[in-house]
Design an enzyme around this catalytic site. Structure first.
Site, PDB file in Angstrom:
ATOM      1  N   ARG A   5      12.524  14.716 -11.284  1.00 22.95           N
ATOM      2  CA  ARG A   5      11.230  14.404 -11.926  1.00 22.95           C
ATOM      3  C   ARG A   5      11.072  15.202 -13.209  1.00 22.95           C
ATOM      4  O   ARG A   5      10.577  14.687 -14.221  1.00 22.95           O
ATOM      5  CB  ARG A   5      10.078  14.685 -10.943  1.00 22.95           C
ATOM      6  CG  ARG A   5       9.976  13.642  -9.833  1.00 22.95           C
ATOM      7  CD  ARG A   5       8.734  13.828  -8.978  1.00 22.95           C
ATOM      8  NE  ARG A   5       8.853  14.934  -8.056  1.00 22.95           N
ATOM      9  CZ  ARG A   5       9.238  14.844  -6.773  1.00 22.95           C
ATOM     10  NH1 ARG A   5       9.537  13.659  -6.262  1.00 22.95           N
ATOM     11  NH2 ARG A   5       9.300  15.907  -6.003  1.00 22.95           N
TER      12      ARG A   5
ATOM     13  N   ASP B 290       4.934   0.070  -5.460  1.00 21.36           N
ATOM     14  CA  ASP B 290       5.282   0.508  -4.103  1.00 21.36           C
ATOM     15  C   ASP B 290       4.633  -0.474  -3.130  1.00 21.36           C
ATOM     16  O   ASP B 290       3.646  -1.123  -3.450  1.00 21.36           O
ATOM     17  CB  ASP B 290       4.772   1.934  -3.840  1.00 21.36           C
ATOM     18  CG  ASP B 290       5.531   2.624  -2.703  1.00 21.36           C
ATOM     19  OD1 ASP B 290       6.392   3.477  -3.003  1.00 21.36           O
ATOM     20  OD2 ASP B 290       5.269   2.318  -1.521  1.00 21.36           O
ATOM     21  N   SER B 291       5.205  -0.567  -1.926  1.00 25.50           N
ATOM     22  CA  SER B 291       4.619  -1.479  -0.940  1.00 25.50           C
ATOM     23  C   SER B 291       3.648  -0.752  -0.017  1.00 25.50           C
ATOM     24  O   SER B 291       3.150  -1.333   0.940  1.00 25.50           O
ATOM     25  CB  SER B 291       5.736  -2.144  -0.118  1.00 25.50           C
ATOM     26  OG  SER B 291       6.549  -1.151   0.455  1.00 25.50           O
TER      27      SER B 291
ATOM     28  N   ASP C 265      14.011   4.425  -7.150  1.00 22.98           N
ATOM     29  CA  ASP C 265      14.214   5.444  -6.114  1.00 22.98           C
ATOM     30  C   ASP C 265      13.909   4.842  -4.741  1.00 22.98           C
ATOM     31  O   ASP C 265      12.931   5.208  -4.097  1.00 22.98           O
ATOM     32  CB  ASP C 265      13.311   6.654  -6.408  1.00 22.98           C
ATOM     33  CG  ASP C 265      13.578   7.817  -5.469  1.00 22.98           C
ATOM     34  OD1 ASP C 265      14.650   7.859  -4.838  1.00 22.98           O
ATOM     35  OD2 ASP C 265      12.699   8.705  -5.365  1.00 22.98           O
TER      36      ASP C 265
ATOM     37  N   CYS D  98      19.596   7.415  -1.660  1.00 24.36           N
ATOM     38  CA  CYS D  98      19.514   8.518  -0.688  1.00 24.36           C
ATOM     39  C   CYS D  98      20.188   8.110   0.616  1.00 24.36           C
ATOM     40  O   CYS D  98      19.946   8.680   1.662  1.00 24.36           O
ATOM     41  CB  CYS D  98      18.055   8.917  -0.453  1.00 24.36           C
ATOM     42  SG  CYS D  98      17.044   7.611   0.238  1.00 24.36           S
TER      43      CYS D  98
HETATM   44  N1  SAH Z   1      10.150   8.381  -5.962  1.00 26.90           N
HETATM   45  C1  SAH Z   1       9.268   8.882  -4.920  1.00 26.90           C
HETATM   46  C2  SAH Z   1       9.849   8.733  -3.545  1.00 26.90           C
HETATM   47  C3  SAH Z   1      10.192   7.319  -3.144  1.00 26.90           C
HETATM   48  S1  SAH Z   1      10.360   7.076  -1.426  1.00 26.90           S
HETATM   49  C4  SAH Z   1       8.879  10.314  -5.241  1.00 26.90           C
HETATM   50  O1  SAH Z   1       9.387  10.892  -6.221  1.00 26.90           O
HETATM   51  O2  SAH Z   1       8.056  10.881  -4.511  1.00 26.90           O
HETATM   52  C5  SAH Z   1      10.534   5.360  -1.254  1.00 26.90           C
HETATM   53  C6  SAH Z   1       9.268   4.547  -1.403  1.00 26.90           C
HETATM   54  O3  SAH Z   1       9.639   3.175  -1.358  1.00 26.90           O
HETATM   55  C7  SAH Z   1       8.213   4.717  -0.332  1.00 26.90           C
HETATM   56  O4  SAH Z   1       6.998   5.100  -0.909  1.00 26.90           O
HETATM   57  C8  SAH Z   1       8.049   3.316   0.309  1.00 26.90           C
HETATM   58  O5  SAH Z   1       6.693   2.987   0.597  1.00 26.90           O
HETATM   59  C9  SAH Z   1       8.581   2.433  -0.783  1.00 26.90           C
HETATM   60  N2  SAH Z   1       9.147   1.129  -0.389  1.00 26.90           N
HETATM   61  C10 SAH Z   1      10.017   0.866   0.621  1.00 26.90           C
HETATM   62  N3  SAH Z   1      10.418  -0.433   0.594  1.00 26.90           N
HETATM   63  C11 SAH Z   1       9.801  -0.990  -0.482  1.00 26.90           C
HETATM   64  C12 SAH Z   1       9.815  -2.294  -1.062  1.00 26.90           C
HETATM   65  N4  SAH Z   1      10.583  -3.282  -0.547  1.00 26.90           N
HETATM   66  N5  SAH Z   1       9.069  -2.527  -2.160  1.00 26.90           N
HETATM   67  C13 SAH Z   1       8.291  -1.542  -2.678  1.00 26.90           C
HETATM   68  N6  SAH Z   1       8.262  -0.285  -2.189  1.00 26.90           N
HETATM   69  C14 SAH Z   1       8.992  -0.015  -1.106  1.00 26.90           C
END
Ligand code: SAH
Length: 399
Positions: free
Chosen positions: A210, A251-252, A301, A341
């Site tokens: 970040r 995000d979902s 991510d 990850c």
């Molecule tokens: N980049 C973030 C962490 C991401 S974790 C940080 O720095 O804090 C992964 C995220 O993906 C979660 O919030 C989850 O809700 C979201 N997610 C999972 N599947 C998804 C999808 N199909 N579409 C949108 N978001 C999704």
């Protein structure tokens, strides 16, 4: 003391100080869930002290390779003190950090994150489950903190035959039982709900990425940012701090996006610079391609697509698809911060997948940086499974 005797030739992995003993390597012996056992070679030589887990295919996880070591409350105090001392020497620009990172800190199955004055812990296997009271006492004693929340609600506990548990493990009576904590990361203010957030509350492993993102946004003069899988908007706040003028978080999870929006206000950025979209990332990327949208920087991510190498092929297709779409949405000279990850996808394979995505999109780029988990999420030389998070920072070629 119960003895677990290995099959002939199966001592090699413990001799290399890899901490796992699989079910199939055991010739004889059994014990209760989490009980300390002495693991011996077929010839009867001492190999390790470990925790027995009758339900798991990883039947024993090693505590120590030292025959003279006693596995007692003092052992956990020593291991926790060592892990905390390691963090004290790291340059961590935050009051939130991972204090215990499982096997890498000699404590298989234990994850402890510190968020300001609150500890959030996850006990994922039988050994740490059995020693939970001693571990909780040692954590408070060594950190000097008083608030410890337990997030043992990860699905991996099912593999150990353990129930899902969440709630305060230690909280002084008569004190505030609020689960929301404000942390300070690179000078940004972020809130974490240790009860309702993902995992222990927040993704501390991406802290350094970040910061790199904020710096790149500034240096490259990035204006329009698309933050995919934004969770509570860590990379969005980084983008705004770097000077981006239009940041879109996708995000979902509705609650995660509400928190992302709150973080924009908490850091005193103009709300008009940020848009939150509650939708599937893949569908949103496709829609943006159809609409002819363009961005100067994109963050991808996603959650874990593959935990094991066996799931890598399906995961590879999913990674390739989102990366291809992101390449198409980037302006020439734009930045792609792309991560995986998935433990089952190696850094090499991830690079190949992203290369394939660029090829399909007809786009080349240069690798500006490679990233990994922040150093408070260490990896030991003897436990390669510890490597999970990898990232590529790519600059899309100028036509
Ligand atoms: N980049 C973030 C962490 C991401 S974790 C940080 O720095 O804090 C992964 C995220 O993906 C979660 O919030 C989850 O809700 C979201 N997610 C999972 N599947 C998804 C999808 N199909 N579409 C949108 N978001 C999704």
């Amino acid at each position: 003391m119960k003895i677990i005797k290995l099959r002939d030739g199966k001592e090699r992995s413990l001799l290399k100080r890899h901490p796992w003993v699989f079910e199939g390597s055991i010739a004889s012996g059994r014990a209760d869930s989490g009980e300390t056992v002495r693991v011996e070679s077929h010839a009867g030589e001492f190999l390790a002290w470990g925790a027995y887990s009758p339900a798991s295919s990883i039947r024993v996880r090693a505590w120590s390779f030292d025959a003279a070591e006693r596995i007692d409350a003092a052992f956990f105090e020593r291991r926790i003190a060592r892990a905390v001392a390691v963090r004290a020497r790291l340059p961590i620009a935050s009051d939130a950090m991972r204090l215990i990172h499982g096997e890498a800190d000699g404590l298989p199955g234990l994850v402890v994150d510190r968020y300001g004055d609150t500890l959030s812990a996850q006990f994922t296997c039988a050994g740490v489950e059995r020693w939970k009271p001693a571990i909780a006492d040692a954590l408070l004693k060594i950190t000097g903190l008083t608030r410890l929340y337990e997030r043992s609600d990860a699905s991996v506990r099912e593999l150990e035959g353990l129930p899902s548990i969440a709630g305060w493990l230690r909280l002084p009576t008569g004190t505030d039982d609020g689960t929301e904590v404000t942390i300070h990361e690179h000078g940004w203010r972020l809130t974490v709900d240790v009860a309702r957030g993902h995992k222990t509350g927040y993704y501390l492993d991406q802290r350094d990425s970040r910061k790199l993102f904020a710096d790149c946004v500034r240096h490259f003069g990035v204006r329009r940012v698309l933050n995919c899988y934004s969770y509570t908007g860590g990379f969005s706040v980084a983008a705004l701090a770097g000077g981006a003028t239009e940041v879109t978080s996708v995000d979902s999870s509705g609650p995660a996006l509400e928190r992302a929006t709150a973080h924009v206000a908490l850091n005193e950025f103009d709300a008009a610079r940020h848009t939150a979209i509650d939708a599937d990332v893949n569908a949103t990327l496709r829609r943006f391609v159809d609409e002819g949208r363009r961005f100067d920087a994109i963050v991808l991510d996603p959650p874990k697509f593959a935990s094991t190498a066996a799931q890598a092929e399906r995961a590879a297709r999913a990674y390739k698809d989102i990366n291809r779409l992101a390449f198409m949405l980037l302006e020439p000279g734009g930045l792609l911060f792309t991560f995986s990850c998935s433990g089952g996808v190696s850094a090499d394979l991830f690079h190949k997948i992203v290369a394939g995505a660029g090829l399909d999109a007809g786009i080349d780029g240069q690798i500006h940086a490679r990233t990994g988990a922040a150093p408070d999420h260490p990896m030991t030389v003897t436990f390669p499974e510890g490597e999970y998070l990898k990232g590529l920072v790519i600059v899309k070629q100028i036509a």
